[in-house]
Enzyme design. Structure first.
Site: not given
Ligand code: MEV
Length: 410
Positions: A75, A253, A269, A362
């Site tokens: 990513e 995430k 793992d 990004h």
């Molecule tokens: C993207 O991989 C992760 C984010 O969406 C985490 C978040 O929103 O806190 C940027």
């Protein structure tokens, strides 16, 4: 001075060598892949290898020690964000982290036990014998101070569940737990005169790791917004994650973006970590951020079932080199490093959301990805990416730029 991210991969490795990375480890990290023999013996039906980039978060201060942590991820922006987060927290002394003693648990389950209390009484009377069975199943673990530490019983519906708590020393412990569980299950089956339904490690984990930072809000400023405003918005985003499961999933995430990349790089793992974290979080945010007494305080708690020895690590030279790069000598060192990384990754994401939004950061990386998709290679990638303005960031525009560069027609 040229920034680390502006250097070539070889020049970056040279800097890490100057900072203490062994040249042999640098060579291992630079090498393209596994030897075919190793690849073929790690898993089945092998027809090739799958490559991902390996990058680093540099100089993340964890418990006063500066760590360089290897990360493997596909990513864009994750590693840049981690470095950004590390730079910010280092200005306030870095991350403090603690890990509970490393333990894994296994279940030995009996179905339809006629008399639960009677069965527990029989097994309790043979407790010492069960410990001897566990020791005989893995004597070397006991010699290292590990092995079976406790047996508890509980009734879950019609099932009688024995929970074995095992100290795996510096390994992750899944193999050890399964070996001990199967041996204890066979012995207990003899005592109860009925076979066990299952004997297996549980990926649920109560051994929690905690990371904390206390930041000066001013260090959170962006080019557009002052630090205190960003800190207030980060605290509000944290509050939102507490009450909104949709946001909590994405909040988590962001944390796992960093942790899973380093778990993978160190040969651990990733599924075991994901399963333990899912069981622990139950949809709630793993971290919280509050503005208190003029400080921005962030805190992350989660289970991190990893090891620094054994398992795939023994077969993966890059994993061993990654562990040495981070100076992760014990499970606790690695767990604290991972939790610190998760917290700074979370901080960087929330700061971007609180400030310019996530897409601004990004964009440069997306431009490079478009350049590659258009067929650019080598120096062309940067040239095409630089030519893609915010308005024209499309594959067609990238192809046109590449054609112009090469003097051909699109
Ligand atoms: C993207 O991989 C992760 C984010 O969406 C985490 C978040 O929103 O806190 C940027």
């Amino acid at each position: 001075m040229t920034k680390f991210y502006e250097l070539t991969p070889a020049a970056r490795r040279d800097l890490l060598i100057a900072a203490g990375l062994a040249e042999a480890d640098a060579a291992v990290l630079a090498a393209p892949g596994l030897s075919p023999d190793v690849a073929a013996s790690l898993t089945e039906n092998v027809i090739g290898q799958y490559a991902l980039p390996l990058g680093v978060v540099r100089a993340l201060t964890v418990n006063g020690q500066s760590r360089t942590i290897a990360m493997v991820t596909e990513e864009p922006s994750v590693i840049a964000a981690a470095n950004n987060g590390a730079r910010i927290v280092n200005q306030s002394g870095g991350v403090t982290a603690t890990a509970a003693p490393h333990r894994v648990q296994a279940e030995v389950v009996f179905d339809d036990v006629p008399d639960h209390q009677q069965a527990v009484a029989v097994l309790t009377a043979h407790r010492a014998g069960l410990f001897r069975v566990a020791e005989a199943a893995h004597p070397s673990a006991v010699k290292r101070g590990g092995g079976l530490k406790d047996i508890t019983f509980s009734q879950r519906g019609r099932f009688m569940v024995m929970v074995l708590t095992i100290a795996p020393s510096q390994a992750m412990g899944a193999n050890l737990a399964d070996t001990i569980a199967e041996a204890v299950a066979a012995a207990a089956a003899g005592m109860l005169d009925q076979p066990a339904l299952v004997a297996i490690l549980t990926n649920h984990s109560d051994a929690l790791v905690q990371a904390t930072v206390s930041l000066t809000p001013a260090t959170l400023r962006t080019s557009q917004v002052d630090g205190l405003t960003i800190a207030r918005r980060i605290a509000a985003l944290s509050d939102l994650a507490q009450v909104d499961p949709l946001r909590a999933a994405t909040h988590n995430k962001g944390i796992m973006n960093g942790i899973e990349a380093a778990v993978l790089a160190t040969g651990n793992d990733t599924r075991a970590v994901a399963a333990a974290v899912a069981a622990y979080s139950l949809g709630r945010p793993l971290s919280s951020w509050v503005l208190t007494a003029g400080r921005m305080v962030g805190q992350l708690t989660l289970p991190l079932p990893v090891g620094v020895l054994g398992g795939a690590i023994s077969a993966l030279p890059k994993a061993q080199a990654a562990l040495r790069l981070g100076d992760f000598q014990t499970v606790s060192d690695l767990q604290c490093g991972l939790a610190a990384l998760g917290l700074v990754q979370n901080l960087a994401a929330l700061r971007a959301l609180a400030g310019p939004g996530i897409q601004a950061g990004h964009m440069a990386l997306q431009a490079k990805a478009l350049a590659i998709a258009a067929g650019a290679s080598g120096a062309e990638i940067q040239q095409v990416a630089a030519g893609l303005s915010a308005q024209t960031r499309t594959l067609a525009a990238a192809k046109q730029l590449l054609a112009n560069l090469r003097g051909t027609t699109e």
